[in-house]
Design a protein around this motif. Structure first.
Motif, PDB file in Angstrom:
ATOM      1  N   LEU A  16      42.945  26.953  51.693  1.00 31.78           N
ATOM      2  CA  LEU A  16      44.018  27.087  50.413  1.00 31.78           C
ATOM      3  C   LEU A  16      44.935  26.181  50.608  1.00 31.78           C
ATOM      4  CD1 LEU A  16      43.363  30.868  50.536  1.00 31.78           C
ATOM      5  CD2 LEU A  16      42.478  29.316  48.834  1.00 31.78           C
ATOM      6  N   VAL A  17      45.523  26.314  51.561  1.00 37.82           N
ATOM      7  CA  VAL A  17      46.973  25.189  51.869  1.00 37.82           C
ATOM      8  C   VAL A  17      46.446  23.647  51.494  1.00 37.82           C
ATOM      9  CG1 VAL A  17      48.545  24.226  53.455  1.00 37.82           C
ATOM     10  CG2 VAL A  17      48.259  26.776  53.460  1.00 37.82           C
ATOM     11  N   GLY A  18      45.412  23.330  51.967  1.00 40.84           N
ATOM     12  CA  GLY A  18      44.854  22.062  51.518  1.00 40.84           C
ATOM     13  C   GLY A  18      44.980  21.815  49.950  1.00 40.84           C
ATOM     14  N   GLU A  19      44.348  22.770  49.288  1.00 41.84           N
ATOM     15  CA  GLU A  19      44.260  22.669  47.774  1.00 41.84           C
ATOM     16  C   GLU A  19      45.559  22.768  47.105  1.00 41.84           C
ATOM     17  OE1 GLU A  19      41.808  26.059  46.232  1.00 41.84           O
ATOM     18  OE2 GLU A  19      40.371  25.268  47.708  1.00 41.84           O
ATOM     19  N   VAL A  20      46.643  23.432  47.654  1.00 41.45           N
ATOM     20  CA  VAL A  20      47.865  23.417  47.147  1.00 41.45           C
ATOM     21  C   VAL A  20      48.330  22.026  47.127  1.00 41.45           C
ATOM     22  CG1 VAL A  20      50.241  24.108  47.708  1.00 41.45           C
ATOM     23  CG2 VAL A  20      48.402  25.899  47.679  1.00 41.45           C
ATOM     24  N   ASN A 104      46.863  16.241  54.966  1.00 35.75           N
ATOM     25  CA  ASN A 104      46.225  16.069  53.860  1.00 35.75           C
ATOM     26  C   ASN A 104      46.350  14.504  53.180  1.00 35.75           C
ATOM     27  OD1 ASN A 104      45.983  16.194  50.810  1.00 35.75           O
ATOM     28  ND2 ASN A 104      46.654  18.308  50.790  1.00 35.75           N
ATOM     29  N   PRO A 105      45.156  13.873  53.083  1.00 32.41           N
ATOM     30  CA  PRO A 105      45.255  12.462  52.835  1.00 32.41           C
ATOM     31  C   PRO A 105      45.844  12.312  51.645  1.00 32.41           C
ATOM     32  CG  PRO A 105      42.907  13.382  52.949  1.00 32.41           C
ATOM     33  CD  PRO A 105      43.912  14.578  53.210  1.00 32.41           C
ATOM     34  N   TYR A 215      52.843  30.114  45.499  1.00 34.72           N
ATOM     35  CA  TYR A 215      52.167  30.118  46.783  1.00 34.72           C
ATOM     36  C   TYR A 215      53.316  29.656  47.733  1.00 34.72           C
ATOM     37  CZ  TYR A 215      51.200  28.243  51.444  1.00 34.72           C
ATOM     38  OH  TYR A 215      51.242  27.966  52.583  1.00 34.72           O
ATOM     39  N   LEU A 216      54.112  28.623  47.215  1.00 39.46           N
ATOM     40  CA  LEU A 216      55.343  28.304  47.880  1.00 39.46           C
ATOM     41  C   LEU A 216      56.364  29.153  48.210  1.00 39.46           C
ATOM     42  CD1 LEU A 216      55.378  24.550  46.665  1.00 39.46           C
ATOM     43  CD2 LEU A 216      54.508  25.217  48.850  1.00 39.46           C
TER      44      LEU A 216
END
Ligand code: SAM
Length: 259
Positions: A16-20, A104-105, A215-216
């Motif tokens: 989920l953090v990756g998606e954010v 995260n690329p 989320y942040l």
């Protein structure tokens, strides 16, 4: 682990953090300026001035995202090397290098584009995809470790802190810039109103992504307070741990040494 208003499993939080951050990467820099009214630049400057970068320094910036901290550190290292060269007449034999590590690329790609556009010394920058909880670097390989607005996104904060300790050489400096607990009476209520109501709306209008900014905000509210976090840094083996509140505790810089 927590994600917005939901409780989620630890493995799910990573995704989920990756998606954010995939979602916010292209608008990340402009959003920072808007949400903090430019204050994040001053907070980052303060972090780098506390680090005291030096000639030949090997520095690691974890959760380095689009490179804001890395560029500042590299510029300070190069200034120190120019000073040394002026005194000795010789160029530094092994110029310093700053490594940006991020899970995260998409964030790293934005950072690389920025480095080229701003004509930073590309020789002095390395970009490494990696998890703060299992850093792809050797023990005792770094003079400095920074993490800015990154650690609250990590699933196991204790593991990330142990990794910081592992990669630092003895004498190396750990610095963490993170949102914290507002300590000024009055400011806290204002800040709560602003962060809960205004930031997600800016996210919706500017980045077309209210959920990520929600989320942040939630992740900021759940992060441990200054003293609790200082205890966690000590538990990882770092010493002489202290912190400095900036802007009334909206953010804090925690500092420690591997001795
Ligand atoms: N340090 C940059 C700055 O101050 O502008 C970026 C901060 S941004 C709010 C948080 C970054 O943490 C994102 O780039 C995200 O991909 C990264 N991140 C989240 N979890 C991570 C992890 N476990 N390991 C490494 N980076 C991570």
């Amino acid at each position: 682990a927590s994600f917005g208003f939901k409780e989620v499993a630890a493995e799910e939080k990573v995704g989920l953090v990756g998606e954010v951050f995939r979602s916010v990467a292209p608008s990340y820099d402009i959003m920072n300026d808007l949400m903090s009214a430019g204050l994040h630049r001053l907070w980052k400057d303060r972090l780098v001035s506390k680090l005291c970068p030096f000639a030949g320094m090997q520095h690691l910036d974890v959760a380095g995202g689009t490179g804001d901290i890395a560029f500042r550190v590299l510029e300070a290292i190069r200034r120190a090397e120019t000073d040394v060269q002026q005194q000795s007449g010789e160029p530094h034999p092994s110029p310093g290098v700053v490594t940006v590590c991020d899970i995260n690329p998409a964030m790293l790609e934005e950072g690389k584009k920025k480095a080229i556009a701003a004509k930073y010394d590309l020789q002095g920058l390395r970009w490494q995809e990696g998890n703060a909880e299992a850093l792809p670097f050797q023990d005792h390989s770094m003079d400095g470790y920074t993490i800015a607005f990154g650690i609250r996104n990590v699933t196991h904060i204790d593991k990330a802190l142990q990794e910081a300790h592992r990669v630092l050489r003895p004498g190396g400096r750990f610095l963490c810039l993170e949102f914290s607990q507002v300590v000024l009476p009055g400011l806290r209520e204002l800040y709560d109103l602003y962060s809960m109501n205004v930031i997600p709306k800016i996210g919706r209008v500017v980045a077309n992504d209210e959920a990520s900014y929600q989320y942040l905000v939630e992740s900021i509210r759940r992060f441990p307070d200054q003293d609790t976090f200082a205890g966690m840094v000590e538990d990882a083996g770092l010493q002489q741990v202290e912190y400095e509140n900036l802007s009334g505790g909206i953010v804090a810089i925690h500092s420690g040494f591997k001795l």
